[in-house]
Every structure is written in structure tokens, then in C-alpha cells.
Scaffold this motif. Sequence first.
Motif, mmCIF file in Angstrom:
data_model
loop_
_atom_site.group_PDB
_atom_site.id
_atom_site.type_symbol
_atom_site.label_atom_id
_atom_site.label_comp_id
_atom_site.label_asym_id
_atom_site.label_seq_id
_atom_site.Cartn_x
_atom_site.Cartn_y
_atom_site.Cartn_z
ATOM 1 N N ARG A 87 -23.918 1.158 3.446
ATOM 2 C CA ARG A 87 -23.105 2.287 2.987
ATOM 3 C C ARG A 87 -23.839 3.589 3.269
ATOM 4 N NH1 ARG A 87 -20.525 0.558 -2.879
ATOM 5 N NH2 ARG A 87 -19.408 -1.268 -2.079
ATOM 6 N N ASN A 89 -23.594 7.282 2.186
ATOM 7 C CA ASN A 89 -22.905 7.962 1.086
ATOM 8 C C ASN A 89 -22.771 9.461 1.316
ATOM 9 O OD1 ASN A 89 -22.831 5.666 -1.046
ATOM 10 N ND2 ASN A 89 -24.926 5.659 -0.228
ATOM 11 N N GLN A 97 -13.440 6.520 -0.024
ATOM 12 C CA GLN A 97 -14.436 5.646 -0.659
ATOM 13 C C GLN A 97 -15.624 6.418 -1.233
ATOM 14 O OE1 GLN A 97 -14.266 1.567 2.061
ATOM 15 N NE2 GLN A 97 -15.242 3.358 2.891
ATOM 16 N N TYR A 99 -18.043 6.914 0.624
ATOM 17 C CA TYR A 99 -19.090 6.443 1.545
ATOM 18 C C TYR A 99 -18.401 5.876 2.771
ATOM 19 C CZ TYR A 99 -17.849 1.878 -0.444
ATOM 20 O OH TYR A 99 -17.148 0.778 -0.854
ATOM 21 N N ILE A 101 -18.723 2.803 5.624
ATOM 22 C CA ILE A 101 -19.456 1.580 5.944
ATOM 23 C C ILE A 101 -19.885 1.680 7.404
ATOM 24 C CG2 ILE A 101 -19.501 -0.932 5.992
ATOM 25 C CD1 ILE A 101 -17.205 -0.937 3.980
ATOM 26 N N GLU A 134 -18.968 1.152 12.857
ATOM 27 C CA GLU A 134 -18.765 1.886 11.610
ATOM 28 C C GLU A 134 -17.298 2.240 11.449
ATOM 29 O OE1 GLU A 134 -21.398 5.221 12.219
ATOM 30 O OE2 GLU A 134 -19.816 6.428 13.124
ATOM 31 N N TYR A 280 -28.577 5.437 2.345
ATOM 32 C CA TYR A 280 -28.072 4.173 2.910
ATOM 33 C C TYR A 280 -28.538 3.001 2.064
ATOM 34 C CZ TYR A 280 -26.913 6.077 7.591
ATOM 35 O OH TYR A 280 -26.357 6.735 8.647
ATOM 36 N N ASP A 283 -24.313 -2.852 2.170
ATOM 37 C CA ASP A 283 -23.076 -2.895 1.398
ATOM 38 C C ASP A 283 -22.990 -4.224 0.644
ATOM 39 O OD1 ASP A 283 -20.342 -3.274 0.594
ATOM 40 O OD2 ASP A 283 -19.864 -1.550 1.862
ATOM 41 N N ASP A 285 -20.576 -5.549 -0.783
ATOM 42 C CA ASP A 285 -19.306 -6.253 -0.592
ATOM 43 C C ASP A 285 -19.278 -7.086 0.688
ATOM 44 O OD1 ASP A 285 -18.274 -5.182 -2.896
ATOM 45 O OD2 ASP A 285 -17.242 -3.523 -1.879
#
Length: 483
Positions: A87, A89, A97, A99, A101, A134, A280, A283, A285
Motif C-alpha cells: 500500500r 498511502n 481508498q 492508498y 495498491i 499498480e 509503504y 497489503d 488483503d
Amino acid sequence: MAQMIRGNTGDWEIVIGMEIHAQVTANAKLFSGASTAFGAAPNSQVSFVDAAMPGMLPVLNEKCVEQAIRTGLGLNAQVNTRSVFARKNYFYPDLPQGYQISQYDQPIIGEGKIEIDLPGGELKDIGITRLHLEQDAGKSVHDQHPSKSYVDLNRSGCALMEIVSEPDIRGPEEAAAYLSKIRMILRYLGTCDGNMEEGSMRADVNVSVRKPGNPYGTRCEIKNVNSIKAVQQAIDYEAARQVEILEDGGKIDQETRLWDPAKGVTRSMRSKEEAHDYRYFPDPDLLPLEFESSWVEEIKQTLPELPDEKKHRFMNEYGLSLYDASVLIAERIRADYYETVAKERDAKLAANWVINELLGILNKNEKTLDESPVSASQLGGLIDLISDNTISGKIAKDVFADMVASGKDAAAIVEEKGLKQVTDTGAIEAVIDEVIAENPDNVAAYRSGKDKLFGFFVGQVMKKTGGKANPAAVNDILKKKLG
Ligand code: ADP
Ligand code: MG
């Protein structure tokens, strides 16, 4: 080849490294199933993931990964079978979001290199540092309402490849050659359409200057330059700006700048002190991206012949110059067209006709090759008529113009208009006798040493035969009769 800047204190070398953002050709976004089609109504292609609704989870699109691997292979680069999404940010109204990805210290593609073509036939290698996948952000729209700004999230979540070069580029010309070679490779691979006008490819250009032999100077990064011409202009301006500061005894602040195409200047956007700290982190998820190297091998088997391979093959196989080969490989469809024309024909003659006549007329009529009124086999038919002496090269140009206008085959036009070359030496001799009889003064002058008049006699014979006399026969017989 490097273009120097001549300053008051001597020559300065321009050093450039580029970060190219290329939108991945795929039907769906990087982590959602929403469509990526260009030009749809605002916010009509936004899934809950793209809008960052609470609790939504990203699911990686395998097609985008495959496209990144294809591109890595096309850039002669290392493919990493393990990479990590992180991520990045930051806050922006079109980034719901909060951020993006992206990939940070473990990108999917590592080091590679490509060859660029420079004017004068020079070739140069440019190092590729990395390529990572990305998400793209959405778009803020400021020009639709006098006091409001709107946000369009159609682009939010679309897959981008960021391709980072080494600082190997040495001036605006090399930068243009680099950008156009990258675009060519992506188009050959089918991994990005390369349409800079639609924003599917854009470049951040890092520029510094130094005295030759010195270490690299401090760079400025010019963001989001979106045409090859703008890249060249931005570099010209920025390098000159830096030289002026340095020669005045100043120093360059590392900063992010914007190119203003209307004014033709770069402007400061933020300095290093204001630089974002993106914090950074991997992530949570998403699992690390891992795949088998056998998959990479499979993808490798499906790669087309790439522009540089094709260029070198055209030079070897067809005996073409670097220039001709470079022109012909610029687009895949163009190279295919040429090969159809050249098959079992005089390859050099075929190249001349494709480059000078066909591309010339298409360019003039602002048409692309797939709209060509003359097919490859039709152009081949015309070349056959030249090669077997049915028509001269000169008549062939008229026939070609006719083909472009009517779409007819060359043979039909030659037949219809009675353009067959006169190769009957008796007929040619008769015309030559006439010309000699009509021009006694020039004959005398030629015989007393005015060699240049030969062209005059050829011209007269051609005129009388409507250009249809076989030029070689005319030359032979004229030489004999005048000699
Ligand atoms: P950052 O992480 O700050 O973006 P990178 O090391 O990734 O910095 O470099 C970004 C780009 O800047 C690369 O394309 C690189 O080639 C280029 N670059 C690095 N140093 C210089 C320099 N001194 N002059 C011009 N370009 C440079
Ligand atoms: Mg960077």
C-alpha cells in the motif's frame, strides 16, 4: 550522439531516467471485475472495490499478471516468480481508498534492457530498472461546473505497469527514441495500446545535467508528460533551466515539476521537503504473488517476434538498410504487409514501393495501413509487372496512382490503358531514327563530345512513345546509333 548544451562554462551533458505508466490491456481492472473500456459515461464502470466501500476485498486479475510477465519478457527482463503488493498511502479526492495498491521493494519484473534507434543509424542499449503493477487513480474533473469539481472513478483500479529506466538516456532525441521503442514493444506484445492522447501511456521524466565525466547531478522529476513531443520540449526547457542556475553559481533543488504545454515551461509542484512519505507496507488483503516458472515459459512461447529481432532479420534476410528495416517494423501490420509484398520478389524493390509510394500516399491522405486502398498482393502484382519488363518503373507510378484511386489490379489497368512497355526493338529503332533525323545539331554536338546530351535523346524517345519504350533497350540502341 548525446546532445550537449553549450553553456558559458563549457558543455553540459543531459542525463535522463524515465518512469512510464502504461495502462494494461485487459477487459477488467487489476483487483475488480469492472470494465476498462475507454470513453464510457462517468462512474459507470465502478465496482464496490473501486469505490473502496467498507469491507470490500481486492481479487487479483490473472490476465493483468500475465500481461506484466509478457511485457517483462519483451523488455528482456528478469521475471520474479515471487512479488509483493504494497500500500502506498496518500490522500487525493480521486483515490477513494486513501492508498494505492502498488509494488515496492519486490516488483514482479526486475532488470532488463532494450535497444533504441538513433538518427544516423546508431543503436544504443537503455537499461530497464524494474516494472511493477499498480492501480490507477480516478479522475478529478474541474471544467464541467463554475464552482464545483467532480470525480470520475471509471479509471480507479485500472491496472498500470510502471516501467522504470536507468538514467542511461542522454538528451531529448534519445528520450523520444526510448519512448517510441517502448510503445512499439508494448503494441507488438498487445499489453498496452500505447495511445498517449487517451492517456493510456504517460511518462514522468527525471532530468539532471552534469559536466561530462562528473558524477550525476541533482535531478528534477517532471510529472505526467503525455506526448513524445512534450517530452522533448520539457527536457529542452528543463535542462536549459538547470544549466542557467548552475552557471549562476546556484544549486538544483530536487523537486517535482509540472510541464505546462501552453506556456512551454516546467513549474515547481513540490520540493523534496514537501515530498510525500508514502509509508509503504505489504497489503494485508493480498498474499504475496507467487507462480511457477513453467508459466513464464508458456507465456514466452506465445510471444511474437519483437521489433528489434524483426529489424535485424529484415536486414539479414532481405538485405535492407537499417533505415528501411526500422521504417518497416514500426508497426506489426506494416511489417506483415511488407513481407507479403516481398515474398519471392525483389526485396529491396518491394521495400522502396512500400516505404516511398504506399506509405507516402497513405500519409498524404491521412490514412492508416489497414485502410489502404491497395492490398499487399495488389502491390506485389504491380512489382511483378516491373520485374518482368511489362512496364517501366516510371509508368508503374502512374499505374499505382490509378490503383489507389480505383482499387483495381495493376494488370487490369495496364491492359485497359494500353500501357505495356514497347520492347520490340524494331519499333524502338524506328522512333530513334526519327529523333536523330529531327535533331541534327544535337547529334553533331553529342558526337563532338557533349556526352550530357544523351539524356536529351532518351527524353525525346520516351516522349514519342508515351513513356512506354523499354528504357534499357532505348539506351542500348541509342548508344549504338549515336556512337
Ligand atoms: P525514486 O525512488 O525517488 O523515484 P528512483 O531511484 O526510483 O528514485 O529513480 C527514479 C527515476 O529517476 C529512474 O528512472 C532513474 O533512472 C532516474 N534518475 C535517478 N537519478 C537520476 C539523475 N541523477 N538524473 C536523471 N535521472 C535520474
Ligand atoms: Mg520512482
